[in-house]
Design a protein around this motif. Structure first.
Motif, PDB file in Angstrom:
ATOM      1  N   ARG A 186      -7.776   6.088  -6.711  1.00 35.00           N
ATOM      2  CA  ARG A 186      -8.661   5.052  -6.171  1.00 35.00           C
ATOM      3  C   ARG A 186     -10.037   5.587  -5.836  1.00 35.00           C
ATOM      4  O   ARG A 186     -11.051   4.928  -6.063  1.00 35.00           O
ATOM      5  N   ASP A 216       0.858  -1.188   0.000  1.00 39.34           N
ATOM      6  CA  ASP A 216       0.000   0.000   0.000  1.00 39.34           C
ATOM      7  C   ASP A 216       0.893   1.236   0.000  1.00 39.34           C
ATOM      8  O   ASP A 216       1.515   1.560   1.007  1.00 39.34           O
ATOM      9  N   HIS A 227      -3.203   4.341  -7.396  1.00 41.19           N
ATOM     10  CA  HIS A 227      -3.427   4.552  -5.957  1.00 41.19           C
ATOM     11  C   HIS A 227      -4.046   5.931  -5.717  1.00 41.19           C
ATOM     12  O   HIS A 227      -5.016   6.061  -4.960  1.00 41.19           O
ATOM     13  N   GLU A 263       1.257   2.297 -10.882  1.00 40.09           N
ATOM     14  CA  GLU A 263       0.690   1.887  -9.594  1.00 40.09           C
ATOM     15  C   GLU A 263       0.450   3.090  -8.685  1.00 40.09           C
ATOM     16  O   GLU A 263      -0.574   3.148  -7.981  1.00 40.09           O
TER      17      GLU A 263
END
Length: 339
Positions: A250, A109, A247, A243
């Motif tokens: 989101r 994360d 993120h 990525e």
């Protein structure tokens, strides 16, 4: 294409095209600002590419010598500036120096904060420092600029939205950070205006250095005239740019012109020989050097920046040629007369 913004024409600068070797430039005709180009990429980018080809061929009327000191940030202000921390070696060192373990979630994360984007420092603009006790540090990073990104974008959609790459000096006031984070509400006063490289570059200009997800290049950091870091941006990057973008998107859309940063570039290496003068790759921020010194020697010895300190951040290709131009800044004591 290589793109820059001259400090003229208002707050958003005047868009110009820059030659591949960074020696010549010409004011763009198809778009007057970089934000205008990003807002209308499909329509305007092909026209700008034609202008870029004319510049390379020596056929561009009005071409002039390129001067980075005449440049603002490629985006003098942006709709969004979100900075990740994709190089977990940096995070591990910071936590290890204070005797803390890195949570397992950090591996899956990404860390990310939303920085101020209403005004950036130019690549050669001084860094104002109100108080030397604040602990001024540089952070050398890579960033991407996106087109519109839909909410809940996939990694593949995020990758397709990358329009430009550039370098960042994410200026930090290290001694203000602990108290701010202790409030549980994140960075604010500890993160003043960042600076970006003179030139932003389309991915196709980067050849094999850009694999569609990570930039593989040597980032040189020269602090007070001495090589401080020669880190590799493609190494030890836990989260790719697609990525990081996914993120950030989101739970929200990202507007064209959003800037997503990598966080401080940091490579794993033996702590005993980490400094450049000891044969290591050195560091892309002072805090990391101080963490290594704390872990290895029991206390930090490298001072933070002060008025008169200088920092130069530049990425070179395999032949040693500058790609984005250099962020080249000097720290100055802030006063109301300078503001």
């Amino acid at each position: 294409m290589k793109l820059a913004s001259l400090r003229e024409g208002g707050r958003d600068g005047r868009l110009c095209l820059v030659s591949a070797d960074l020696t010549r430039a010409v004011r763009a005709h198809a778009a007057s600002t970089l934000q205008q180009l990003l807002d209308n990429w499909a329509e305007l980018a092909p026209l700008l590419r034609e202008e870029a080809r004319a510049l390379e061929a020596g056929r561009a009327p009005g071409a002039f010598p390129f001067d980075p000191t005449a440049c603002a940030s490629p985006l003098p202000r942006a709709y969004q500036w979100a900075d990740g921390s994709a190089y977990l070696n940096h995070v591990e060192l910071v936590r290890r120096a204070r005797g803390a373990e890195m949570p397992p979630s950090f591996l899956t994360d990404p860390l990310m904060y939303q920085g101020g984007s209403d005004g950036f420092l130019g690549p050669c603009e001084p860094i104002p420092l109100i108080d030397e006790g604040f602990g001024l540090d540089f952070e050398a990073e890579v960033a991407v600029v996106t087109d519109d990104v839909p909410m809940a974008a996939t990694v593949e959609e995020a990758a397709a939205a990358i329009r430009l790459l550039l370098l960042v000096n994410d200026v930090s006031l290290r001694n203000l950070i602990p108290a701010e984070l202790a409030k549980g509400f994140g960075f604010f006063q500890s993160k003043p205006a960042s600076a970006f490289s003179p030139v932003a570059v389309t991915p196709d200009e980067l050849g094999p250095m850009w694999d569609g997800a990570k930039l593989h290049g040597r980032l040189l950091c020269t602090l007070d005239g001495k090589l401080f870091g020669r880190v590799e941006s493609g190494r030890d990057m836990q989260f790719s740019f697609p990525e990081l973008i996914a993120h950030a998107a989101r739970t929200r859309t990202l507007a064209a012109g959003s800037i997503i940063g990598s966080g401080t570039v940091s490579n794993r290496q033996p702590l005993e020989t980490a400094e450049v003068e000891r044969g290591g790759v050195g560091f892309a921020c002072i805090a990391e050097a101080r963490m290594v010194e704390t872990i290895r020697d029991g206390r930090p010895s490298t001072p933070f920046m002060r008025p008169g300190s200088t920092i130069r951040i530049e990425m070179v290709d395999a032949e040693g040629r500058s790609i984005f131009g250099a962020i080249d800044q000097k720290v100055v004591a802030w006063s109301r007369s300078r503001a």
